[in-house]
Design a protein around this motif. Structure first.
Motif, short mmCIF file in Angstrom:
data_model
loop_
_atom_site.label_atom_id
_atom_site.label_comp_id
_atom_site.label_asym_id
_atom_site.label_seq_id
_atom_site.Cartn_x
_atom_site.Cartn_y
_atom_site.Cartn_z
N GLY A 1 0.82 -1.19 0.00
CA GLY A 1 0.00 0.00 0.00
C GLY A 1 0.87 1.26 0.00
N ASP A 2 0.61 2.13 0.96
CA ASP A 2 1.37 3.38 1.05
C ASP A 2 2.68 3.22 1.80
OD1 ASP A 2 -0.64 4.73 -0.30
OD2 ASP A 2 -1.70 5.28 1.55
N VAL A 3 2.94 2.02 2.32
CA VAL A 3 4.14 1.80 3.13
C VAL A 3 5.25 1.21 2.26
CG1 VAL A 3 5.12 0.61 5.12
CG2 VAL A 3 2.75 1.43 5.19
N GLN A 4 6.33 1.94 2.10
CA GLN A 4 7.49 1.43 1.36
C GLN A 4 8.42 0.74 2.35
OE1 GLN A 4 9.02 3.84 -1.74
NE2 GLN A 4 11.08 2.94 -1.68
N VAL A 5 8.83 -0.47 2.01
CA VAL A 5 9.66 -1.29 2.90
C VAL A 5 11.09 -1.40 2.38
CG1 VAL A 5 9.92 -3.58 3.94
CG2 VAL A 5 7.64 -2.60 3.65
N LEU A 6 11.26 -1.60 1.09
CA LEU A 6 12.59 -1.75 0.48
C LEU A 6 12.94 -0.49 -0.28
CD1 LEU A 6 12.30 -5.40 -0.93
CD2 LEU A 6 13.16 -4.67 1.32
N TRP A 7 14.19 -0.07 -0.13
CA TRP A 7 14.65 1.18 -0.72
C TRP A 7 15.92 0.94 -1.53
CZ3 TRP A 7 11.87 5.72 0.45
CH2 TRP A 7 10.90 5.57 1.45
N GLY A 8 15.76 0.48 -2.76
CA GLY A 8 16.90 0.35 -3.66
C GLY A 8 17.86 -0.76 -3.29
N ILE A 9 17.34 -1.98 -3.17
CA ILE A 9 18.16 -3.13 -2.77
C ILE A 9 18.96 -3.65 -3.96
CG2 ILE A 9 18.11 -5.53 -2.00
CD1 ILE A 9 17.52 -3.70 0.28
N ARG B 1 8.33 -2.41 -7.07
CA ARG B 1 7.84 -1.16 -7.64
C ARG B 1 8.81 -0.58 -8.65
NH1 ARG B 1 5.55 1.41 -1.89
NH2 ARG B 1 3.72 0.04 -1.78
N THR B 2 10.09 -0.68 -8.34
CA THR B 2 11.13 -0.25 -9.27
C THR B 2 12.28 -1.24 -9.17
OG1 THR B 2 12.23 1.16 -7.64
CG2 THR B 2 10.53 2.19 -8.99
N ILE C 1 14.87 -7.75 -11.23
CA ILE C 1 15.24 -9.03 -10.63
C ILE C 1 15.51 -9.99 -11.79
CG2 ILE C 1 14.50 -10.92 -9.14
CD1 ILE C 1 12.49 -8.89 -7.89
N VAL C 2 16.74 -10.45 -11.91
CA VAL C 2 17.13 -11.34 -12.99
C VAL C 2 17.53 -12.67 -12.39
CG1 VAL C 2 18.74 -11.73 -14.89
CG2 VAL C 2 17.88 -9.42 -14.44
N PHE C 3 16.83 -13.74 -12.81
CA PHE C 3 17.10 -15.08 -12.31
C PHE C 3 17.55 -15.99 -13.44
CE2 PHE C 3 15.26 -19.40 -11.62
CZ PHE C 3 16.19 -19.82 -10.68
N ASN C 4 18.74 -16.52 -13.30
CA ASN C 4 19.29 -17.45 -14.29
C ASN C 4 19.24 -16.87 -15.69
OD1 ASN C 4 20.61 -19.94 -14.48
ND2 ASN C 4 18.76 -21.03 -15.05
N GLY C 5 19.53 -15.57 -15.78
CA GLY C 5 19.59 -14.89 -17.07
C GLY C 5 18.27 -14.34 -17.57
N GLU C 6 17.17 -14.55 -16.85
CA GLU C 6 15.85 -14.09 -17.29
C GLU C 6 15.32 -13.01 -16.34
OE1 GLU C 6 11.26 -15.77 -17.78
OE2 GLU C 6 12.95 -17.18 -17.79
N ASP C 7 14.81 -11.94 -16.89
CA ASP C 7 14.20 -10.89 -16.08
C ASP C 7 12.85 -11.38 -15.58
OD1 ASP C 7 12.87 -8.59 -15.08
OD2 ASP C 7 14.04 -7.29 -16.39
N ILE C 8 12.73 -11.54 -14.26
CA ILE C 8 11.48 -12.03 -13.67
C ILE C 8 10.80 -10.95 -12.83
CG2 ILE C 8 12.23 -14.44 -13.66
CD1 ILE C 8 12.75 -14.07 -10.60
N THR C 9 11.19 -9.69 -13.03
CA THR C 9 10.67 -8.60 -12.21
C THR C 9 9.16 -8.56 -12.21
OG1 THR C 9 12.65 -7.36 -12.89
CG2 THR C 9 10.94 -6.15 -11.68
N ARG C 10 8.54 -8.80 -13.35
CA ARG C 10 7.08 -8.74 -13.47
C ARG C 10 6.45 -10.12 -13.63
NH1 ARG C 10 8.24 -4.74 -11.58
NH2 ARG C 10 8.16 -2.62 -12.40
#
Length: 250
Positions: A21-29, A63-64, A67-76
């Motif tokens: 929601g409105d709570v951001q937990v991770l900041w540029g990991i 949100r931004t 995430i790349v896993f085993n050469g594949e972008d899995i962000t979405r």
């Protein structure tokens, strides 16, 4: 299994932000897991470690960042797609299926596989080799076992999915020192079979003992990272997470 150990990353997280929601937990990991290695994430409760694993496995949307896993972008990517690619998440609290036996819980880990019954049976035998107590408890209700045995079952269920990368959230939660020691030894053996591991763990000494690299996360940001031998000598880490007073050598 038996994948070759190399420094090529199996997972690369770049600039990931996430929250609820409105709570951001991770900041540029930023985080990297080399193929064939064990990497640990440590830090205080409530600082985003679980959220990071959920973002990696597709349970929480980043949100931004990427995430790349085993050469594949899995962000979405959807969580089921991530599982089919071999990224398997063992959640905090085990989350075993009540009312089902140990064997049935383990077999549910292979639910998305299209392998033969013989191949799945071989992997079940491998789980029983790693965790012999589960073979003895095969027909027992999974949630009637001890905490350590339930954690073995949760990890075994993850193995049944044929992981390339295993995410494990809070290995030691509610466990006795002896049970934690046995589980830590089991993770090393699983890793030796070619499975990369990303481990969130409160017991920093155990995490550093089995991992080659670690990240210290505080307030949703990576505060420190490096090889575990170096981090274990860092005054801040020793004071905040390992119980040593600053300036006092072990």
């Amino acid at each position: 299994m038996n994948q070759t150990s190399t420094d090529t990353p199996i997972l690369r997280v770049n600039g990931v932000t996430a929250g609820y929601g409105d709570v951001q937990v991770l900041w540029g990991i930023d985080l990297t897991v080399p193929k064939g290695k064990i990497v640990s994430i440590v830090g205080p409760n409530g600082t985003g470690k679980t959220t990071l694993l959920l973002a990696i496995s597709g349970m929480v949307r980043a949100r931004t960042g990427s995430i790349v896993f085993n050469g594949e972008d899995i962000t979405r990517a959807r969580a089921d797609h991530v599982v089919q690619k071999g990224l398997i998440h063992v959640p905090e609290g085990r989350r075993l299926f009540p009312g089902l036996s140990v064997r049935d819980n383990l077999l549910l880990g292979a639910y998305t596989r299209r392998d033969s019954a013989a191949e799945i049976a071989r992997d079940l035998d491998f789980v029983y080799t790693i965790f012999p107590i589960l073979a003895k408890r095969a027909n027992q209700g999974a949630t009637t076992m001890s905490g350590g045995e339930q954690q073995m079952c949760a990890i075994g269920r993850g193995i049944m999915a044929r992981p390339k990368l295993l995410l494990i959230d809070e290995l030691s939660l509610g466990l006795s020192p002896k049970a934690l020691e046995l589980l830590a030894e089991s993770l090393v053996r699983i890793n030796q079979e070619g499975v990369s591991i990303l481990l969130v763990e409160q017991d920093v000494m155990t995490a550093f003992e089995i991992a080659s690299h670690a990240y210290v996360i505080e307030s949703g940001r990576v505060r420190l990272s490096g090889d575990t031998r170096t981090l274990s000598q860092d005054p801040m880490v020793r004071s905040a997470y390992m119980g040593f007073q600053t300036g006092v050598s072990a």
